[in-house]
Design a protein around this motif. Structure first.
Motif, mmCIF file in Angstrom:
data_model
loop_
_atom_site.group_PDB
_atom_site.id
_atom_site.type_symbol
_atom_site.label_atom_id
_atom_site.label_comp_id
_atom_site.label_asym_id
_atom_site.label_seq_id
_atom_site.Cartn_x
_atom_site.Cartn_y
_atom_site.Cartn_z
ATOM 1 N N VAL A 1 0.836 -1.202 0.000
ATOM 2 C CA VAL A 1 0.000 0.000 0.000
ATOM 3 C C VAL A 1 0.873 1.257 0.000
ATOM 4 O O VAL A 1 0.612 2.214 -0.728
ATOM 5 C CB VAL A 1 -0.953 0.000 1.210
ATOM 6 C CG1 VAL A 1 -1.717 1.314 1.291
ATOM 7 C CG2 VAL A 1 -1.927 -1.163 1.104
ATOM 8 N N ARG A 2 1.924 1.255 0.815
ATOM 9 C CA ARG A 2 2.835 2.402 0.837
ATOM 10 C C ARG A 2 3.524 2.575 -0.519
ATOM 11 O O ARG A 2 3.688 3.692 -1.023
ATOM 12 C CB ARG A 2 3.879 2.233 1.942
ATOM 13 C CG ARG A 2 3.298 2.298 3.346
ATOM 14 C CD ARG A 2 4.386 2.289 4.401
ATOM 15 N NE ARG A 2 3.810 2.248 5.737
ATOM 16 C CZ ARG A 2 3.325 3.308 6.372
ATOM 17 N NH1 ARG A 2 3.359 4.492 5.775
ATOM 18 N NH2 ARG A 2 2.813 3.200 7.577
ATOM 19 N N GLN A 3 3.926 1.461 -1.097
ATOM 20 C CA GLN A 3 4.586 1.507 -2.398
ATOM 21 C C GLN A 3 3.636 2.065 -3.462
ATOM 22 O O GLN A 3 4.047 2.841 -4.331
ATOM 23 C CB GLN A 3 5.044 0.090 -2.774
ATOM 24 C CG GLN A 3 6.037 0.039 -3.918
ATOM 25 C CD GLN A 3 6.507 -1.382 -4.185
ATOM 26 O OE1 GLN A 3 5.700 -2.318 -4.233
ATOM 27 N NE2 GLN A 3 7.804 -1.572 -4.340
ATOM 28 N N SER A 4 2.358 1.700 -3.372
ATOM 29 C CA SER A 4 1.374 2.209 -4.328
ATOM 30 C C SER A 4 1.158 3.708 -4.141
ATOM 31 O O SER A 4 0.930 4.434 -5.119
ATOM 32 C CB SER A 4 0.044 1.466 -4.175
ATOM 33 O OG SER A 4 -0.615 1.791 -2.958
ATOM 34 N N GLY A 5 1.247 4.182 -2.891
ATOM 35 C CA GLY A 5 1.141 5.618 -2.641
ATOM 36 C C GLY A 5 2.316 6.375 -3.233
ATOM 37 O O GLY A 5 2.154 7.474 -3.799
ATOM 38 N N GLN A 6 3.498 5.808 -3.128
ATOM 39 C CA GLN A 6 4.686 6.441 -3.698
ATOM 40 C C GLN A 6 4.616 6.473 -5.221
ATOM 41 O O GLN A 6 4.965 7.471 -5.846
ATOM 42 C CB GLN A 6 5.935 5.679 -3.231
ATOM 43 C CG GLN A 6 6.183 5.781 -1.738
ATOM 44 C CD GLN A 6 7.188 4.751 -1.231
ATOM 45 O OE1 GLN A 6 7.633 3.870 -1.978
ATOM 46 N NE2 GLN A 6 7.556 4.852 0.043
ATOM 47 N N ALA A 7 4.143 5.372 -5.828
ATOM 48 C CA ALA A 7 4.015 5.325 -7.285
ATOM 49 C C ALA A 7 2.992 6.343 -7.770
ATOM 50 O O ALA A 7 3.197 7.027 -8.785
ATOM 51 C CB ALA A 7 3.608 3.919 -7.725
ATOM 52 N N LEU B 1 -6.208 0.495 5.420
ATOM 53 C CA LEU B 1 -5.218 0.467 4.341
ATOM 54 C C LEU B 1 -5.342 1.702 3.457
ATOM 55 O O LEU B 1 -4.341 2.259 3.002
ATOM 56 C CB LEU B 1 -5.400 -0.802 3.503
ATOM 57 C CG LEU B 1 -5.003 -2.116 4.184
ATOM 58 C CD1 LEU B 1 -5.456 -3.306 3.349
ATOM 59 C CD2 LEU B 1 -3.504 -2.177 4.428
ATOM 60 N N SER B 2 -6.567 2.141 3.223
ATOM 61 C CA SER B 2 -6.755 3.351 2.414
ATOM 62 C C SER B 2 -6.167 4.568 3.122
ATOM 63 O O SER B 2 -5.647 5.482 2.466
ATOM 64 C CB SER B 2 -8.241 3.568 2.117
ATOM 65 O OG SER B 2 -8.960 3.983 3.269
ATOM 66 N N ARG B 3 -6.229 4.582 4.447
ATOM 67 C CA ARG B 3 -5.634 5.684 5.217
ATOM 68 C C ARG B 3 -4.116 5.707 5.010
ATOM 69 O O ARG B 3 -3.502 6.775 4.859
ATOM 70 C CB ARG B 3 -5.977 5.527 6.708
ATOM 71 C CG ARG B 3 -5.258 6.509 7.657
ATOM 72 C CD ARG B 3 -5.780 7.911 7.495
ATOM 73 N NE ARG B 3 -4.995 8.890 8.236
ATOM 74 C CZ ARG B 3 -5.229 9.274 9.489
ATOM 75 N NH1 ARG B 3 -6.239 8.732 10.184
ATOM 76 N NH2 ARG B 3 -4.491 10.200 10.069
#
Length: 348
Positions: free
Chosen positions: A105-111, A147-149
């Motif tokens: 999830v964090r990686q998707s936020g960075q992408a 997870l969305s948070r």
């Protein structure tokens, strides 16, 4: 000339240009029997440290592992610790993959942040993981919101933008989360609100938009494409339902609406591997490493999302090169073959 990105995205860094991305297929229900995720009754949100690299990929998803798995993991861990510094520094094929769900999830936020900061306007993040596909299970929705948070906080941290609006599927969820997350640095709205987007909003994130609200989703997307355009990110969208079937409306949705989005992050477990994409990288197809428990080897990289036929060919090639007899690769190939006609139908 492309319209300039909102002011909060300005930065001195230079980003790689984005490769072509294919249409999202987030809501095609899959029922692969994936050993990576067997036995998981809940999602662990435990933050992992740097030492997570020595453990099997996705170990956090397994819930209570079997004794055999524990023994294999222990042996693998000991063997890894005995490696020399030179060996530890060597990059593995699956080093780009996250070690657990929170990491994904964090990686998707960075992408997503990188995509938006590079001038991208429409993005899709999809975590095609069984636990996130069946929200009727007890506690599943609560875990999904948490997870969305993490995604929203990561997006804000990476972009530096303080005018992010999160749009949830319904007013009840939005109100509840606004009450719980009093310290949130993003705005709250729902797809059922009369005016979910405010003029001062600079990034819009739709959290699990549902196919039942498709008309509202399209209307908001159209509004955000005005002057100046504002980025829209759909996080784990569910805009295609298996109950609706493969009809003209689904084809039109994919051709005219979803095709305008770039899939900036995708994590999809398979029977014998995984399909992965993290912007600005290519699509990657992995297969299980038979010599290392819980690890993957890279089978192929592609510019566009691999379809069922591509995966059938890739896994067929892998099995031909393998010394083993019939295995999970055969199962995976047959699954892809049976799904191929369905995928082609809704992609037309």
């Amino acid at each position: 000339m492309a319209a300039p990105a909102p002011s909060c995205f300005n930065c001195c860094c230079c980003f790689a240009s984005k490769p072509n991305s294919s249409i999202s297929s987030t809501n095609i229900p899959l029922s692969f029997s994936c050993p990576i995720f067997n036995g998981c009754n809940g999602i662990s949100l435990t933050r992992t440290g740097s030492s997570s690299r020595i453990y099997a990929k996705f170990e956090k998803f397994q819930g209570e592992p079997s004794e055999a798995s524990l023994e294999d993991t222990t042996v693998s861990s000991v063997q890894t610790q005995e490696q020399t510094v030179e060996q530890e520094d060597k990059e593995e094929d699956d080093s780009c993959l996250p070690s657990d769900l929170e990491g994904a999830v964090r990686q998707s936020g960075q992408a997503s942040a990188l995509f938006v900061s590079s001038g991208g306007m429409r993005a899709i993040v999809e975590l095609l993981i069984p636990q996130l596909q069946f929200l009727d299970d007890e506690g599943a929705q609560t875990e999904l919101w948490e997870l969305s948070r993490i995604f929203l906080d990561t997006l804000i941290e990476e972009t530096g933008c303080q005018k992010v609006r999160a749009i949830f599927p319904d007013a009840g969820a939005a109100a509840l989360l606004k009450y719980r997350w009093k310290d949130a640095s993003f705005g709250f709205a729902s797809l059922s609100d009369r005016k979910p987007v405010e003029s001062q909003d600079e990034i819009i994130v739709m959290v699990v938009p549902d196919y039942q609200m498709l008309e509202r989703v399209q209307r908001i997307a159209l509004e955000l494409s005005g002057d100046p355009p504002r980025p829209l990110i759909m996080w784990n969208p569910r805009l295609i339902s298996e109950d609706v079937g493969v009809g003209v409306n689904v084809r039109k949705l994919r051709r005219y609406f979803l095709s305008s989005f770039s899939t900036v992050y995708s994590m999809r477990p398979l029977a014998a591997g995984a399909v992965f994409r993290c912007y600005p990288g290519l699509w990657k197809v992995f297969y299980d490493d038979k010599d290392k428990f819980g690890r993957y080897l890279l089978a192929k990289e592609l510019v566009n999302r691999p379809d069922a036929e591509d995966l059938e060919i890739i896994f067929g090639d892998v099995e031909e090169k393998s010394e083993q007899g019939p295995s999970l690769f055969s199962q995976a190939a047959s699954i892809f073959s049976s799904l191929n006609r369905f995928v082609k139908a809704i992609s037309k």
